[in-house]
Design an enzyme around this catalytic site. Structure first.
Site, mmCIF file in Angstrom:
data_model
loop_
_atom_site.group_PDB
_atom_site.id
_atom_site.type_symbol
_atom_site.label_atom_id
_atom_site.label_comp_id
_atom_site.label_asym_id
_atom_site.label_seq_id
_atom_site.Cartn_x
_atom_site.Cartn_y
_atom_site.Cartn_z
ATOM 1 N N GLU A 1 0.879 -1.171 0.000
ATOM 2 C CA GLU A 1 0.000 0.000 0.000
ATOM 3 C C GLU A 1 0.909 1.211 0.000
ATOM 4 O O GLU A 1 1.568 1.494 1.001
ATOM 5 C CB GLU A 1 -0.905 -0.001 1.237
ATOM 6 C CG GLU A 1 -1.959 -1.088 1.224
ATOM 7 C CD GLU A 1 -2.942 -0.987 0.067
ATOM 8 O OE1 GLU A 1 -3.011 0.081 -0.587
ATOM 9 O OE2 GLU A 1 -3.634 -1.978 -0.196
ATOM 10 N N GLU B 1 3.867 13.037 -3.956
ATOM 11 C CA GLU B 1 3.208 12.970 -2.653
ATOM 12 C C GLU B 1 4.020 13.774 -1.638
ATOM 13 O O GLU B 1 5.181 13.466 -1.388
ATOM 14 C CB GLU B 1 3.088 11.516 -2.192
ATOM 15 C CG GLU B 1 2.280 11.405 -0.926
ATOM 16 C CD GLU B 1 2.088 9.969 -0.472
ATOM 17 O OE1 GLU B 1 3.083 9.225 -0.443
ATOM 18 O OE2 GLU B 1 0.947 9.608 -0.140
#
Ligand code: ADP
Length: 491
Positions: free
Chosen positions: A250, A385
């Site tokens: 993830e 990010e």
């Protein structure tokens, strides 16, 4: 608790690292040393994996599933009983507001144990129609699972991985992030208190490139489940290859929060603020790109900035604090670097972009809620990010433009969209390249629902009953229904 020493939890015992080394655990809100943590490395991981293997073979794999479910339910109960202690520990360690730890992290962790406690007796195979044979499948546990978790939701993410792993009959070696090891160790102790046999859940604290890598490489580990950066995720996949470990990753995200002109204004506005400033923006699914329809941009963004400026940034222990500390100096520096990149690229800084000035916050790592306007989707602040409270405002002209911009990033974890037009909502949802789509809401997650990243956001999925298949292996059993020699057996 200053200078408390925290040991590793291996085979039900608290032990020092083989090397005897420790590292400091820092409170990011004031820079205080909270504890000295045992610095686990390859020999400790080896001990933990061996202990987990023994516990798997001797106790856990073959335990009556009803009993296993009751033990996991007890873990959930103990997490709830210890809500106040655990929430305080999480906040001291991570810097998030205490109110959020209490309302979100700890009850969330308990919910995963509850859900998978109920799942233990629903893990089963299937029958397969095949003439002349009774062919059925059995779901078996994998063995020892390595769980490597990050620092943004330390206990909750440990629970998301450990609860289904244990429910399926696997044993676990958990490696928490070096920035936030405290609640993982408590989870290990709670499992023992609940009655899980020693060695079923082991916790090895330490650094990523040493303890984490040793776990990812260990050939006694059948699966690695990892949440963290994409960069480390790629390394984990390479390390897992040695013994073909199953790997669930993830990774990062760059969520587009798409607000159409016909959205429910107040709900969309509140969520646009919450999705990027909750947890100081340190959420993989943070709505870090606000895609806003051109016709409403000025009014919407004006109100958003006013709301952002009213958010109280400060001591995480105070009840009115909405944004606490950033987890570490390194992370604060990374956020500052992106703010500079945004300015250099020509984005307009509408608010924030600096640390708060209050003298009582000087010893900690804080960042004001930051909003950039005039962001082009190709800028680094729109593509990478940041993992901090930094929002990029990007306009779109129509539905096709919104979809194109939403999808034009390497990530594909989550998207959100706001409209009152139900056909548009479904139409757009289908075209968004992300594993999660939220319609007229953001950031809802729960143990019942799968969590899955597309593109660079991950490999495999977790949560929900879908996680069961990733924590089990499938065996196909063929039973000949005839007493006559089967044609295949004739030579
Ligand atoms: P972040 O950037 O959010 O800190 P990381 O991906 O660096 O995320 O860290 C997430 C988890 O992965 C942490 O538990 C960390 O210790 C671990 N980790 C970091 N580097 C490695 C590595 N080379 N091998 C295995 N685990 C690692």
């Amino acid at each position: 608790m200053a200078q408390e020493k925290c040991q590793l939890l291996i085979d039900g015992e608290l032990v020092n690292a083989e090397s005897g080394k420790t590292f400091q655990c820092i409170n990011p809100a004031n820079g205080d040393v909270l504890a000295l943590i045992a610095e686990g490395d390859a020999p400790d991981i080896d001990k933990a994996v061996n202990a987990a293997r023994r516990a798997f073979e001797q106790h856990w794999r073959d335990m009556d599933v009803g009993e296993r479910g009751q033990l996991l339910r007890k873990v959930a109960d103990l997490l709830r009983e210890r809500l106040d202690d655990l929430a305080l520990l999480e906040t001291l360690d991570n810097g998030k507001p205490l109110a959020d730890s209490k309302a979100g992290d700890i009850p969330g962790a308990a919910a995963y144990f509850d859900f998978y406690a109920g799942a233990v007796d629903k893990i089963h195979g299937d029958t397969v129609p095949f003439p002349g044979f009774f062919n059925y499948t059995v779901r078996e546990p994998l063995g020892v699972v390595g769980a490597i978790v990050p620092w943004n939701y330390p206990l909750a993410l440990a629970a998301i991985k450990c609860a289904p792993a244990l429910a399926c009959g696997n044993t676990v070696v958990l490696k928490p992030a070096e920035q936030t090891p405290l609640t993982a160790l408590e989870l290990g102790k709670i499992c023992l208190d609940a009655g899980l046999p020693p060695g079923v859940l082991n916790v090895v604290t330490g650094f990523g490139p040493t303890a984490g890598a040793a776990l990812a490489r260990h050939t006694g580990v059948a699966k690695v489940t990892f949440t963290g950066s994409s960069e480390v995720g790629h390394k984990i996949l390479e390390m897992s290859a040695a013994n073909l470990k199953r790997t669930v990753l993830e990774l990062g995200g760059k969520t587009a929060n798409i607000v159409f002109a016909d959205a429910n204004w107040d709900a969309a506005l509140n969520s646009a603020v919450r999705t990027i400033f909750l947890n100081q923006g340190q959420i993989c699914t943070a709505g870090s790109r606000l895609l806003i329809e051109e016709s409403i941009k000025d009014e919407f963004v004006g109100q958003l900035v006013a709301k952002a400026e009213r958010l109280k940034v400060g001591d995480p222990l105070k009840p009115d604090t909405k944004m606490g500390a950033i987890v570490s100096k390194e992370q604060l520096d990374r956020i500052k670097m992106y703010i500079e990149l945004g300015k250099e690229a020509g984005a307009t800084l509408l608010t924030g972009g600096r640390e708060p000035e209050a003298p009582e916050l000087a010893g900690g790592y804080f960042m004001l809620p930051t909003v950039f306007d005039d962001v082009d989707n190709s800028m680094r602040i729109a593509q990478e990010e940041i993992f901090g409270p930094v929002l990029s405002v990007i306009t779109f002209e129509d539905e096709d433009d919104a979809i194109a911009k939403a999808n034009d990033v390497k990530y594909g974890l989550a998207s959100a969209l706001w409209t009152k037009d139900i056909t548009k909502a479904h139409r757009v949802s289908r075209q968004l390249e992300s594993g999660i789509v939220w319609v007229n809401v953001t950031n809802v997650v729960g143990p019942q629902s799968p969590y899955c990243g597309y593109k660079a956001s991950g490999l495999g999925h977790e949560s929900g009953m879908d996680a069961i298949e990733t924590f089990t292996r499938l065996k196909s059993v063929w039973v000949n229904l005839s007493d006559e020699p089967h044609p295949w057996a004739d030579m």
